[in-house]
Scaffold this motif. Structure first.
Motif, PDB file in Angstrom:
ATOM      1  N   VAL A  22      15.094  -0.239 -11.069  1.00  0.00           N
ATOM      2  CA  VAL A  22      15.385  -0.021  -9.655  1.00  0.00           C
ATOM      3  C   VAL A  22      14.122   0.539  -9.010  1.00  0.00           C
ATOM      4  N   GLY A  23      13.930   0.260  -7.728  1.00  0.00           N
ATOM      5  CA  GLY A  23      12.809   0.851  -7.028  1.00  0.00           C
ATOM      6  C   GLY A  23      12.886   2.365  -7.059  1.00  0.00           C
ATOM      7  N   GLU A  24      11.734   3.008  -7.201  1.00  0.00           N
ATOM      8  CA  GLU A  24      11.684   4.465  -7.318  1.00  0.00           C
ATOM      9  C   GLU A  24      10.633   5.031  -6.366  1.00  0.00           C
ATOM     10  N   LEU A  25      10.593   6.353  -6.290  1.00  0.00           N
ATOM     11  CA  LEU A  25       9.683   7.045  -5.373  1.00  0.00           C
ATOM     12  C   LEU A  25       8.389   7.436  -6.076  1.00  0.00           C
ATOM     13  N   GLY A  26       7.891   6.545  -6.930  1.00  0.00           N
ATOM     14  CA  GLY A  26       6.681   6.806  -7.690  1.00  0.00           C
ATOM     15  C   GLY A  26       5.540   5.895  -7.305  1.00  0.00           C
ATOM     16  N   SER A  27       4.821   5.385  -8.301  1.00  0.00           N
ATOM     17  CA  SER A  27       3.601   4.613  -8.037  1.00  0.00           C
ATOM     18  C   SER A  27       3.893   3.310  -7.305  1.00  0.00           C
ATOM     19  N   GLY A  28       5.047   2.674  -7.581  1.00  0.00           N
ATOM     20  CA  GLY A  28       5.378   1.436  -6.877  1.00  0.00           C
ATOM     21  C   GLY A  28       5.533   1.659  -5.388  1.00  0.00           C
ATOM     22  N   ALA A  29       6.088   2.790  -5.001  1.00  0.00           N
ATOM     23  CA  ALA A  29       6.241   3.119  -3.582  1.00  0.00           C
ATOM     24  C   ALA A  29       4.873   3.393  -2.956  1.00  0.00           C
ATOM     25  N   ARG A  30       4.002   4.086  -3.666  1.00  0.00           N
ATOM     26  CA  ARG A  30       2.664   4.354  -3.126  1.00  0.00           C
ATOM     27  C   ARG A  30       1.859   3.064  -2.995  1.00  0.00           C
ATOM     28  N   GLN A  31       2.026   2.155  -3.948  1.00  0.00           N
ATOM     29  CA  GLN A  31       1.346   0.855  -3.843  1.00  0.00           C
ATOM     30  C   GLN A  31       1.826   0.081  -2.617  1.00  0.00           C
ATOM     31  N   PHE A  32       3.115   0.167  -2.328  1.00  0.00           N
ATOM     32  CA  PHE A  32       3.645  -0.495  -1.137  1.00  0.00           C
ATOM     33  C   PHE A  32       3.045   0.118   0.127  1.00  0.00           C
ATOM     34  N   ILE A  33       2.958   1.419   0.181  1.00  0.00           N
ATOM     35  CA  ILE A  33       2.344   2.083   1.348  1.00  0.00           C
ATOM     36  C   ILE A  33       0.882   1.681   1.472  1.00  0.00           C
ATOM     37  N   ASP A  34       0.179   1.562   0.359  1.00  0.00           N
ATOM     38  CA  ASP A  34      -1.211   1.086   0.404  1.00  0.00           C
ATOM     39  C   ASP A  34      -1.282  -0.323   0.986  1.00  0.00           C
ATOM     40  N   PHE A  35      -0.327  -1.173   0.606  1.00  0.00           N
ATOM     41  CA  PHE A  35      -0.248  -2.529   1.158  1.00  0.00           C
ATOM     42  C   PHE A  35      -0.037  -2.482   2.670  1.00  0.00           C
ATOM     43  N   LEU A  36       0.848  -1.629   3.133  1.00  0.00           N
ATOM     44  CA  LEU A  36       1.075  -1.481   4.570  1.00  0.00           C
ATOM     45  C   LEU A  36      -0.205  -1.072   5.284  1.00  0.00           C
ATOM     46  N   ALA A  37      -0.910  -0.093   4.748  1.00  0.00           N
ATOM     47  CA  ALA A  37      -2.135   0.381   5.382  1.00  0.00           C
ATOM     48  C   ALA A  37      -3.212  -0.703   5.370  1.00  0.00           C
ATOM     49  N   GLU A  38      -3.332  -1.407   4.264  1.00  0.00           N
ATOM     50  CA  GLU A  38      -4.353  -2.451   4.131  1.00  0.00           C
ATOM     51  C   GLU A  38      -4.120  -3.594   5.113  1.00  0.00           C
ATOM     52  N   THR A  39      -2.868  -3.872   5.449  1.00  0.00           N
ATOM     53  CA  THR A  39      -2.538  -4.989   6.344  1.00  0.00           C
ATOM     54  C   THR A  39      -2.279  -4.530   7.785  1.00  0.00           C
ATOM     55  N   SER A  40      -2.680  -3.293   8.094  1.00  0.00           N
ATOM     56  CA  SER A  40      -2.639  -2.746   9.464  1.00  0.00           C
ATOM     57  C   SER A  40      -1.232  -2.526  10.002  1.00  0.00           C
ATOM     58  N   GLN A  41      -0.278  -2.310   9.087  1.00  0.00           N
ATOM     59  CA  GLN A  41       1.085  -1.993   9.516  1.00  0.00           C
ATOM     60  C   GLN A  41       1.168  -0.515   9.903  1.00  0.00           C
ATOM     61  N   GLN A  42       2.117  -0.204  10.803  1.00  0.00           N
ATOM     62  CA  GLN A  42       2.268   1.181  11.233  1.00  0.00           C
ATOM     63  C   GLN A  42       3.660   1.752  10.961  1.00  0.00           C
ATOM     64  N   PHE A  43       4.598   0.892  10.536  1.00  0.00           N
ATOM     65  CA  PHE A  43       5.969   1.364  10.324  1.00  0.00           C
ATOM     66  C   PHE A  43       6.528   0.821   9.010  1.00  0.00           C
ATOM     67  N   TRP A  44       7.289   1.668   8.342  1.00  0.00           N
ATOM     68  CA  TRP A  44       8.090   1.266   7.180  1.00  0.00           C
ATOM     69  C   TRP A  44       9.525   1.634   7.504  1.00  0.00           C
ATOM     70  N   GLN A  45      10.395   0.620   7.637  1.00  0.00           N
ATOM     71  CA  GLN A  45      11.807   0.874   7.916  1.00  0.00           C
ATOM     72  C   GLN A  45      12.608   0.784   6.630  1.00  0.00           C
ATOM     73  N   VAL A  46      13.454   1.814   6.397  1.00  0.00           N
ATOM     74  CA  VAL A  46      14.316   1.855   5.226  1.00  0.00           C
ATOM     75  C   VAL A  46      15.778   1.863   5.677  1.00  0.00           C
ATOM     76  N   LEU A  47      16.669   1.605   4.756  1.00  0.00           N
ATOM     77  CA  LEU A  47      18.102   1.735   4.990  1.00  0.00           C
ATOM     78  C   LEU A  47      18.506   3.174   4.650  1.00  0.00           C
ATOM     79  N   PRO A  48      19.755   3.565   4.855  1.00  0.00           N
ATOM     80  CA  PRO A  48      20.155   4.931   4.508  1.00  0.00           C
ATOM     81  C   PRO A  48      19.830   5.263   3.054  1.00  0.00           C
ATOM     82  N   LEU A  49      19.416   6.491   2.823  1.00  0.00           N
ATOM     83  CA  LEU A  49      18.876   6.906   1.529  1.00  0.00           C
ATOM     84  C   LEU A  49      19.899   7.615   0.646  1.00  0.00           C
ATOM     85  N   GLY A  50      21.165   7.624   1.036  1.00  0.00           N
ATOM     86  CA  GLY A  50      22.161   8.437   0.355  1.00  0.00           C
ATOM     87  C   GLY A  50      22.629   7.894  -0.983  1.00  0.00           C
ATOM     88  N   PRO A  51      23.389   8.730  -1.720  1.00  0.00           N
ATOM     89  CA  PRO A  51      23.949   8.334  -3.021  1.00  0.00           C
ATOM     90  C   PRO A  51      25.099   7.357  -2.829  1.00  0.00           C
TER      91      PRO A  51
END
Length: 500
Positions: A22-51
């Motif tokens: 499952v997706g986690e809040l570790g290196s895979g998430a940081r790599q995704f944020i790096d992808f956003l920054a590299e491609t000039s994105q300014q927003f990451w939209q998520v769904l509700p984060l609850g259990p």
């Protein structure tokens, strides 16, 4: 708050790449944020984060405020010395392209218990103090949630309104006995929330440092079987047994001929109004510590909501009931200031709903998948947009654009071709991405599935279908140089990169 002209990606964290099922809040998430920054994105939209509960829907959670323990990174727990390499290796046999929720939970929860046991023995004084401070600061919701989850485990996961009557109705003696009996389990669930918000906070800081803002999501309703309803039954329309006297849903619409019966109990808005909407304001305040913008799901329910009598099997026999949206948003402004809010204003939208949205200057939503089935007055056509809105190719409730195109009727398809010309070699998904980015909407948000040219197999959710949703994941090697180049080029071409 005014949205900048910008672009972003819609991706729920469960869909992030990781070797742990499952997706986690570790290196895979940081790599995704790096992808956003590299491609000039300014927003990451998520769904509700609850259990999440049965069906794994992030819109049906055990808590309106708590975080989903399945998102906790076992990799980070290993780095912190709370899990061994051998332990986390046990999680590496799962598929990488989808989430098998039951199997992942069965393997991951024992690891989280191992991490908790290690933390209680070897956690540093600083981390122990931080944990205690977290528990004290979040006690207004955390205490009820942790006890609720401990009781769920003790009662083999049956719903709270099926528990013994004394604890279901929170009689003081039963509450005291449960807290004593389940102290360790309560402490464990407090630890999970501490660890979730510690990891999420670090990830949000990582995003913000790279000029990425996170758009969170606040569902208008909470699950009946949740800590919120158990701990605050006076906020909801329940009968004497704790069952929903009136249920939430929507009337027949684009997605369903019989409407959608969500089953959540609707609010007792008169009681909430008498409390100055304290419970609702706590929800907004809590979410604003975790995200930068808040998307209000089913915004129209703050003006009027579809109420279905308890016991109905479809949403067809409901009625519209007025809600005190204006009074609520004025109180929200008064207590927290004018917040960065987006309004999900899809579905049966009346002039009264639009007036409420515009009174508080909330940007609404436009969805290109809805644009081509009627006449030129269609509000989802780009030439009809106001600037103060967010445009999507599709949402988590839509098919992917490739899947949508394959199912589209010829009349709609021909209308679409009038706008885009022939389908380009890049595919219909990139043609709609250009339509979104090229519009005057201040913000365009593109589902990751469309960026990756995925078909129907990558659809996130099919409304009205209770199981089998929310499972899609991407793999890191799908973020090819061609994808990065296209996304970055269009973001700049249509004036949506960060301003230096």
């Amino acid at each position: 708050m005014q949205l900048p002209r910008a672009n972003g990606i819609l991706l729920h964290p469960t869909s992030l790449p990781s070797p742990y099922g499952v997706g986690e809040l570790g290196s895979g998430a940081r790599q995704f944020i790096d992808f956003l920054a590299e491609t000039s994105q300014q927003f990451w939209q998520v769904l509700p984060l609850g259990p999440t509960a049965y069906g794994n829907s992030p819109y049906m959670c055990y808590s309106a405020i708590a975080g989903n323990p399945l998102l906790i990174s076992v990799e980070v727990l290993h780095e912190d010395g709370l899990l061994s390499s051998e332990a986390i290796a046990l999680m590496e046999h799962f598929p990488h392209d989808r989430v098998e929720y039951d199997q992942v939970a069965a393997a991951k929860m024992p690891l989280l218990r191992q991490a908790y046991a290690a933390f209680t023995v070897q956690g540093t004084p600083e981390s122990q103090a931080a944990f205690e401070a977290f528990c004290q600061a979040k006690a207004s919701w955390l205490d009820d949630y942790a006890l609720f989850m401990a009781l769920k485990t003790e009662n083999q996961d049956i719903s709270w309104f099926e528990w013994d009557e004394a604890i279901a109705h929170r009689e003081p003696a039963a509450m005291k006995a449960a807290l004593e009996r389940l102290a360790t389990e309560v402490h464990f669930h407090q630890f999970l929330q501490y660890e979730f918000f510690r990891q999420w906070g670090a990830l949000k800081d990582y995003a913000n440092e790279r000029k990425i803002q996170i758009v969170g999501d606040i569902p208008i309703y909470v699950a009946h079987d949740s800590a919120d309803v158990w701990a605050n039954p006076e906020n909801f329309k329940l009968d004497e047994k704790g069952l929903a006297a009136e249920m939430a849903g929507v009337p027949p619409d684009y997605f369903s001929e019989t409407g959608q019966l969500w089953g959540n109990p609707v609010y007792d808005w008169e009681h909430l109004k008498d409390t100055n909407f304290a419970w609702w304001i706590q929800r907004f305040e809590a979410l604003l510590t975790a995200v930068d913008w808040i998307r209000i799901d089913h915004f129209r329910g703050f003006e009027a909501y579809w109420s279905v009598p308890g016991g109905e099997s479809t949403a067809m026999n409901g009625e519209w009931v007025l809600a005190p949206g204006e009074a609520f948003f004025k109180q929200l402004d008064k207590q927290l200031g004018h917040l960065p809010i987006l309004a999900e204003d899809l579905g049966v939208i009346t002039p009264e709903v639009e007036a409420l949205r515009d009174q508080f200057e909330f940007p609404g939503m436009k969805v290109l998948h809805f644009a081509f089935g009627s006449d030129p007055a269609n509000p989802f056509l780009p030439f009809n947009y106001p600037r103060n809105c967010v445009v999507y190719t599709g949402t988590h409730d839509n098919n992917t654009t490739v899947g949508w195109w394959g199912e589209l009727q010829d009349w709609d398809k021909n209308n679409c071709l009038i706008h885009i010309g022939d389908v380009s070699p890049d595919g219909i998904q990139w043609d709609l991405i250009r339509q979104a980015m090229g519009s005057i909407a201040n913000l365009s948000i593109i589902p990751m599935q469309d960026i990756l040219s995925c078909g129907s197999e990558a659809r996130m959710n099919t409304p009205g279908v209770a199981t089998g949703n929310w499972t899609w994941r991407y793999e890191y090697d799908q973020l090819s140089g061609d994808v990065r180049h296209k996304l970055n080029t269009l973001t700049h071409r249509f004036g949506r990169p960060p301003q230096s």
